[in-house]
Design a protein around this motif. Sequence first.
Motif, PDB file in Angstrom:
ATOM      1  N   ARG A   1       1.918   2.854   2.341  1.00  0.00           N
ATOM      2  CA  ARG A   1       1.279   3.631   3.638  1.00  0.00           C
ATOM      3  C   ARG A   1       2.695   4.035   4.427  1.00  0.00           C
ATOM      4  NH1 ARG A   1      -3.321   0.346   6.630  1.00  0.00           N
ATOM      5  NH2 ARG A   1      -1.770  -1.225   6.455  1.00  0.00           N
TER       6      ARG A   1
ATOM      7  N   ALA B   1      -5.184  -3.329   2.701  1.00  0.00           N
ATOM      8  CA  ALA B   1      -4.490  -2.397   3.666  1.00  0.00           C
ATOM      9  C   ALA B   1      -4.070  -3.010   4.897  1.00  0.00           C
ATOM     10  CB  ALA B   1      -5.197  -1.142   3.993  1.00  0.00           C
TER      11      ALA B   1
ATOM     12  N   THR C   1       0.738  -1.324   0.111  1.00  0.00           N
ATOM     13  CA  THR C   1       0.193   0.036   0.074  1.00  0.00           C
ATOM     14  C   THR C   1       0.929   1.298  -0.040  1.00  0.00           C
ATOM     15  OG1 THR C   1      -0.028  -0.141   2.508  1.00  0.00           O
ATOM     16  CG2 THR C   1      -1.997  -1.038   1.308  1.00  0.00           C
TER      17      THR C   1
END
Length: 486
Positions: free
Chosen positions: A173, A249, A171
């Motif tokens: 992130r 996620a 992802t």
Amino acid sequence: MDTGLQLYNTLTRKKEIFEPLNAPHVGMYVCGPTVYSDVHLGNCRTFISFDLIFRYLTYSGYKVRYVRNITDAGHLEGDRDEGDDKFAKRAKLEQLEPMEIVQKYTLGFHDVLRMFNTLPPSIEPTATGHIIEQIEMIKEIISNGYAYEANGTVYFDVEKYSKEYNYTILTNRNMEDMLANTRELGGQDEKRGRLDFALWIKAKPETLMRWASPWGEGFPGWHIECSAMSAKYLGEEFDIHGGGMDLAATHHTNEIAQSEACSHKQPAKYWMHTNMLTVNGTRMSKSLGNGFLPEELFKGEHVLLEKGFSPMTVKFFMLQAHYRSTLDFSNEALDASEKGFKRLMNAISLMDKLSPSESSDFEIGPIIDNCLKAMNDDFNSPVVIAELFEAVRIINTVYDGKGTISAAELDKLKKLMKDFVFDIFGLKAEDTSNLELNSVLDMVIELRKTAKENKDYATSDKIRLGLQSMGIQLKDSKEGTTWNKA
């Protein structure tokens, strides 16, 4: 086998030439449903999309082992595996044993997918059937230093893992942002880090589904099941791992972490994710009241639906959008798909009535090539459908006597429709009597339209009331007139 097939890989965020690890064998794992409630349309879109992928890989000459799991234990209330077991909650609500809940909703899931004419997977393992494999994997992760036990619960050590591997590879992130956005949940006092997640959860006195383990009685966390079962049936490294984009996620991120912590290998070569559903531009969800179940869609039993739509119409509608794009449900869009599907099936039914000629005004080869090119470009079904409607135009032109087609080109046309409409897309003709009724009603609706344009309202009303007396309800809108059985 076409080696020019390109897949969009969530890991690298680009299209890559598909190279299976053990060509021509392909291992594909898709996260299946959690069977404590009815399957929702988002699930259906994912499984219809991967059915398309399964079918096309098989059509292209690959030997595919398609594994799709059933989650029947360990999927809890929160993403971090905290809260009450949903199966136990549903069992108490319906006053049934947890495995009765599993059986009920597993059968319902299979019934829905049969209505969409999807192929069964090669293997459909369950979480409860692989407790031993999950325990053994957890033991290996602990042995490798990436997990720890606290009061009967085993947690994965994300911080330790992140020092050696990229935890957010799927992802991109930011770890600091993830820490800042992590909610305070039960069990935080047992964890070494806020991002740590449960591999094995200690059973409470009231827990119904529990198994013995080296850490005491408990049950597996949500994520460990897929890592254990994919490794068992596809090996520590396999080709494709798929699911809905909402799984990337947390669930898929944790799957990668668990697998690497156990075997020191990235489990899948390609990660593929289907996009979400919206209704009139708003994300579909129960809380907003705009989420409907397949049965509600088929029967039109929802406040947002003007009528019901057949399973094949809904499937055709889904295939008109690329699996990675957002799919927006609306009555207008479904009406258009219904008309398009009827037009496609009507044209296919006409092919046997075409008389071949010595010469041909049409070449089918370029259409076939374009369909293959589109499917090889990350399974681009909308482009294939556009090409199929070019074939529909040819069929109707020849049937109307406005063009000719040779026997050789007609054979290609029939093969095109068989291969792509039935074998690859998995569509099927609806009841023949319904198709005939559709054609008759289309003609009657056109006669009524002409009467209204000529201000012959008496004839228009006579047609409407006559159909109504036979159980056919007409509905006029700015897009035209539709009908359904009252």
